[in-house]
Design a protein around this motif. Structure first.
Motif, PDB file in Angstrom:
ATOM      1  N   GLU A  31       8.648 -11.881   2.353  1.00 29.75           N
ATOM      2  CA  GLU A  31       9.052 -11.344   3.664  1.00 29.75           C
ATOM      3  C   GLU A  31       9.976 -10.138   3.488  1.00 29.75           C
ATOM      4  O   GLU A  31       9.871  -9.154   4.216  1.00 29.75           O
ATOM      5  N   ARG A  32      10.860 -10.176   2.509  1.00 32.22           N
ATOM      6  CA  ARG A  32      11.756  -9.053   2.237  1.00 32.22           C
ATOM      7  C   ARG A  32      10.938  -7.839   1.764  1.00 32.22           C
ATOM      8  O   ARG A  32      11.198  -6.702   2.164  1.00 32.22           O
ATOM      9  N   LEU A  33       9.928  -8.069   0.937  1.00 35.60           N
ATOM     10  CA  LEU A  33       9.050  -6.991   0.490  1.00 35.60           C
ATOM     11  C   LEU A  33       8.305  -6.381   1.666  1.00 35.60           C
ATOM     12  O   LEU A  33       8.248  -5.156   1.808  1.00 35.60           O
ATOM     13  N   GLN A  34       7.729  -7.228   2.542  1.00 36.33           N
ATOM     14  CA  GLN A  34       7.011  -6.727   3.713  1.00 36.33           C
ATOM     15  C   GLN A  34       7.919  -5.874   4.588  1.00 36.33           C
ATOM     16  O   GLN A  34       7.532  -4.798   5.038  1.00 36.33           O
ATOM     17  N   LYS A  35       9.123  -6.348   4.839  1.00 38.57           N
ATOM     18  CA  LYS A  35      10.069  -5.622   5.681  1.00 38.57           C
ATOM     19  C   LYS A  35      10.436  -4.283   5.041  1.00 38.57           C
ATOM     20  O   LYS A  35      10.486  -3.250   5.714  1.00 38.57           O
TER      21      LYS A  35
END
Length: 76
Positions: A31-35
């Motif tokens: 999720e941090r990568l996507q954001k």
């Protein structure tokens, strides 16, 4: 003339896998990568020249994915 593979019934969808995550649950790292990717207005990447293209076959299993090179294609 056959080539040793059984044809799939689904429509062929060529793609390039840039990242893969294991499992189907929520992942804070993913999720941090996507954001982070979404927040990049203009992602600038280094350029490079490819000398060959490799076609891989993916074998998925409980321990993760295993990749085998099926064919190498030189680029001119």
């Amino acid at each position: 003339m056959g080539c040793g593979f059984v044809p799939e019934a689904r429509v062929y969808a060529p793609h390039i896998t840039l990242a893969r995550r294991k499992g189907s649950g929520r992942s804070p790292d993913f999720e941090r990568l996507q954001k982070g990717v979404r927040n990049q207005p203009s992602l600038k990447l280094a350029s490079f020249s490819a000398k060959e293209f490799l076609l891989y076959q993916t074998f998925t299993g409980p321990a993760g994915a295993r990749y085998e090179v099926r064919e190498r294609f030189p680029l001119m």
